[in-house]
Design a protein around this motif. Structure first.
Motif, short mmCIF file in Angstrom:
data_model
loop_
_atom_site.label_atom_id
_atom_site.label_comp_id
_atom_site.label_asym_id
_atom_site.label_seq_id
_atom_site.Cartn_x
_atom_site.Cartn_y
_atom_site.Cartn_z
N ARG A 181 0.79 -1.31 0.03
CA ARG A 181 -0.01 0.04 0.01
C ARG A 181 0.89 1.28 -0.12
NH1 ARG A 181 -2.38 -4.24 2.27
NH2 ARG A 181 -4.57 -4.54 2.22
N LEU A 182 2.21 1.11 -0.47
CA LEU A 182 2.92 2.38 -0.47
C LEU A 182 2.34 3.21 -1.78
CD1 LEU A 182 6.56 1.33 0.18
CD2 LEU A 182 5.23 2.94 1.40
N THR A 183 2.42 4.44 -1.61
CA THR A 183 2.01 5.50 -2.54
C THR A 183 2.81 6.60 -2.41
OG1 THR A 183 0.67 6.87 -0.96
CG2 THR A 183 -0.44 4.82 -2.22
N ALA A 184 2.90 7.49 -3.45
CA ALA A 184 3.83 8.53 -3.49
C ALA A 184 3.53 9.57 -2.34
CB ALA A 184 3.57 9.55 -4.91
N ASP A 185 2.41 9.85 -2.14
CA ASP A 185 2.18 10.80 -0.96
C ASP A 185 2.78 10.08 0.55
OD1 ASP A 185 0.95 12.70 -2.40
OD2 ASP A 185 -1.36 11.74 -2.21
N ARG A 186 2.48 8.85 0.54
CA ARG A 186 2.98 8.18 1.81
C ARG A 186 4.45 7.97 2.05
NH1 ARG A 186 0.16 8.58 5.44
NH2 ARG A 186 0.72 6.68 6.66
N LEU A 187 5.14 8.33 0.76
CA LEU A 187 6.68 8.33 0.87
C LEU A 187 7.11 9.64 1.34
CD1 LEU A 187 8.04 6.77 -2.67
CD2 LEU A 187 7.86 5.76 -0.40
N LYS A 188 6.33 10.58 1.33
CA LYS A 188 6.68 11.76 1.87
C LYS A 188 6.95 11.63 3.54
CE LYS A 188 4.93 14.69 -1.52
NZ LYS A 188 3.85 15.87 -1.92
N VAL A 189 5.70 10.83 3.97
CA VAL A 189 5.53 10.67 5.21
C VAL A 189 6.83 9.75 5.88
CG1 VAL A 189 4.29 9.43 7.41
CG2 VAL A 189 3.20 10.85 5.27
N TRP A 190 7.15 8.83 5.06
CA TRP A 190 8.36 7.96 5.23
C TRP A 190 9.35 8.84 5.42
CZ3 TRP A 190 9.54 3.29 6.86
CH2 TRP A 190 8.52 2.26 6.87
N ALA A 191 9.70 9.76 4.41
CA ALA A 191 10.88 10.66 4.44
C ALA A 191 10.96 11.20 5.72
CB ALA A 191 10.78 11.35 3.25
N ASP A 192 9.91 12.11 6.35
CA ASP A 192 10.02 12.67 7.51
C ASP A 192 10.46 11.71 8.64
OD1 ASP A 192 9.51 14.85 6.09
OD2 ASP A 192 7.06 14.98 6.44
N TRP A 193 9.80 10.60 8.74
CA TRP A 193 9.89 9.51 9.74
C TRP A 193 11.42 9.34 9.66
CZ3 TRP A 193 7.53 4.07 9.87
CH2 TRP A 193 7.75 3.60 11.23
N MET A 194 12.25 8.94 8.59
CA MET A 194 13.47 8.71 8.46
C MET A 194 14.43 9.75 9.06
SD MET A 194 13.83 6.29 5.18
CE MET A 194 12.97 4.71 4.90
N ASP A 195 13.94 10.69 8.77
CA ASP A 195 14.65 12.06 9.12
C ASP A 195 14.71 12.28 10.71
OD1 ASP A 195 15.31 12.97 6.35
OD2 ASP A 195 13.62 14.43 6.44
N MET A 196 13.64 11.76 11.01
CA MET A 196 13.71 12.04 12.72
C MET A 196 14.60 11.06 13.30
SD MET A 196 10.23 11.41 15.03
CE MET A 196 10.28 9.52 15.22
N HIS A 197 14.94 9.86 12.52
CA HIS A 197 15.79 8.87 13.10
C HIS A 197 17.25 8.93 12.38
CE1 HIS A 197 13.02 6.47 15.95
NE2 HIS A 197 12.23 6.96 14.93
N ASP A 198 17.32 10.06 11.66
CA ASP A 198 18.69 10.31 10.92
C ASP A 198 19.15 9.18 9.99
OD1 ASP A 198 18.93 12.85 12.40
OD2 ASP A 198 19.77 11.66 14.30
N VAL A 199 18.18 8.68 9.58
CA VAL A 199 18.44 7.72 8.55
C VAL A 199 18.62 8.12 7.02
CG1 VAL A 199 17.64 5.55 7.60
CG2 VAL A 199 17.33 5.56 9.67
N GLU A 200 19.51 7.95 6.63
CA GLU A 200 20.26 8.51 5.14
C GLU A 200 18.98 7.83 4.25
OE1 GLU A 200 23.62 8.75 1.85
OE2 GLU A 200 23.78 7.90 3.92
N HIS A 201 18.37 8.54 3.10
CA HIS A 201 17.35 8.23 2.30
C HIS A 201 17.51 9.29 1.27
CE1 HIS A 201 14.15 11.34 3.07
NE2 HIS A 201 14.79 11.19 4.49
#
Length: 418
Positions: free
Chosen positions: A267-287
């Motif tokens: 169920r991944l979508t382009a809009d949800r990838l933005k949420v993933w990006a913010d989440w990864m940023d919060m944990h300092d994971v490179e993406h």
């Protein structure tokens, strides 16, 4: 049947005779915990499922089987030798006032003793009788025997359970454990019994239900059978996730604490990838998930292998429970893969009173049991008693309800009837 209330539960007006082994004891428990007066009729010495381990304090004994404890709560226990004429007479007397009779004997056995549905309905036209057997009462397989493993194979579940070729070369089918077939059969039998009881309450007539564990399993393969019927395609096994006609994305990932997380990546979508990006940023994971290229039509599917590599890297940087709760807060289909002890300690279940204490007075202890799946505010679900000891309620039922004397009970015991 007369309007007698045995409890305040939703099924508190039903009297059930359970002549069941491991196949149908779950069905009896479902009715008992919902308030029905379930009388479990066992052979003298106790039912075979009393010998299924593990046992309390590792001491094998018919009254200490943890399996029997779990599957036979809220029931009363009666021993009866149906091979004896007196035993058959007593069962007829019990059936004459029962609402439901659940049995799991081989097809033809009870009718051969004069205890089939046609015999019992003459005494009680409103009786609902359900025979739950491995393959049903008729058909070329009706006399076949079945175990949980046999039904997982023949029912189709094993064909969908196992690993991908990429993970395990030439992977064999794997059976789910834990008596899944018996649960499926019992659930369908329970549904059928409830429907028949509703009809009886309208028409006044009982009926006979021929329930099959095999058909219950075949009906519980999700889309495997319809997919084949309509497309002639066979679903394939996928490691740790749902079967599918073609390949599907991974769903289990190892987290930083050595535990696994389950992620519904489909169920991944382009809009949800933005949420993933913010989440990864919060944990300092490179993406690179904030790259505009992922917003192009079809890009998520095109770049999915790379996206899943990033997802795997992210999960490897956080504990499973952190991923679970933070992911759910962001609307992702995530769940930590939990052990039994993790589940028991989950505060969500404690908030809903999922686990309850059941007293075992003969041991002077109480034990934690799984509770009900639903909350009934006006007609509560409850474990009314722990599983019965062997023959515990012989006197209560035979003397207190059928009018036998204690001397009669002694004679019956000496003759091997109870």
């Amino acid at each position: 049947m007369e309007n007698t209330r045995y409890s305040s539960g939703p099924l508190g007006n039903l009297r059930v005779l359970e002549l069941s082994d491991v196949i149908g004891e779950w069905c009896g428990k479902l009715m008992g915990d919902l308030g029905a007066d379930v009388v479990k009729v066992e052979p003298p010495g106790g039912a075979g499922e009393r010998r299924i381990g593990p046992f309390y304090q590792d001491a094998p004994h018919p009254d200490r089987s943890l399996h029997f404890w779990h599957y036979n709560t809220s029931k009363r226990g009666l021993t009866l030798n149906l091979e004896s004429e007196e035993g058959r007479r007593i069962l007829r007397d019990l059936a004459a006032t029962a609402d439901v009779l659940l049995e799991t004997y081989a097809p033809g056995y009870l009718p051969s003793l004069g205890l089939g549905y046609q015999d019992l309905r003459r005494l009680n036209p409103g009786l609902v009788m359900c025979s739950l057997t491995p393959f049903g009462q008729t058909g070329p397989w009706s006399q076949y025997r079945g175990t949980d493993l046999v039904h997982m194979a023949a029912g189709g579940q094993m064909a969908s359970s196992g690993y991908n070729e990429e993970d395990v070369p030439d992977p064999p089918p794997i059976a789910p454990g834990g008596g899944n077939a018996w649960h499926m059969g019992s659930h369908y039998a329970y549904i059928a019994i409830m429907a028949a009881v509703c009809m009886r309450d309208v028409t006044g007539e009982g009926q006979y239900i021929d329930a099959s564990v095999h058909s219950s399993c075949a009906l519980t393969t999700e889309g495997a059978i319809p997919i084949y019927l309509f497309t002639k395609q066979v679903v394939r096994r996928n490691t740790g996730r749902h079967h599918s006609v073609g390949p599907s994305p991974r769903s289990q990932f190892l987290c930083s604490d050595g535990r696994y997380i389950n992620f519904g990546a489909l169920r991944l979508t382009a809009d949800r990838l933005k949420v993933w990006a913010d989440w990864m940023d919060m944990h300092d994971v490179e993406h690179d998930l904030d790259d505009p290229k992922y917003q192009e039509p079809g890009a998520v599917q095109e770049y999915q292998p790379h996206i899943m590599e990033l997802v795997e890297r992210f999960f490897g940087s956080v504990p499973a429970e952190v991923a679970y709760h933070e992911g759910q807060e962001r609307g992702f289909l995530l769940g930590a893969v939990r052990s039994p002890e993790d589940t028991v300690e989950d505060p969500h279940w404690h908030d809903r009173d999922m686990f309850v204490e059941v007293e075992h007075p003969e041991l002077g202890e109480s034990f934690t049991y799984p509770g009900g799946s639903s909350i009934y505010p006006k007609s509560p679900w409850v474990i009314s008693r722990r599983a019965p000891l062997v023959g515990e309620h012989n006197e209560e039922v035979l003397c207190g309800e059928l009018g036998l004397s204690r001397e009669d009970l002694v004679v019956l015991a000496e003759a091997g009837v109870v």
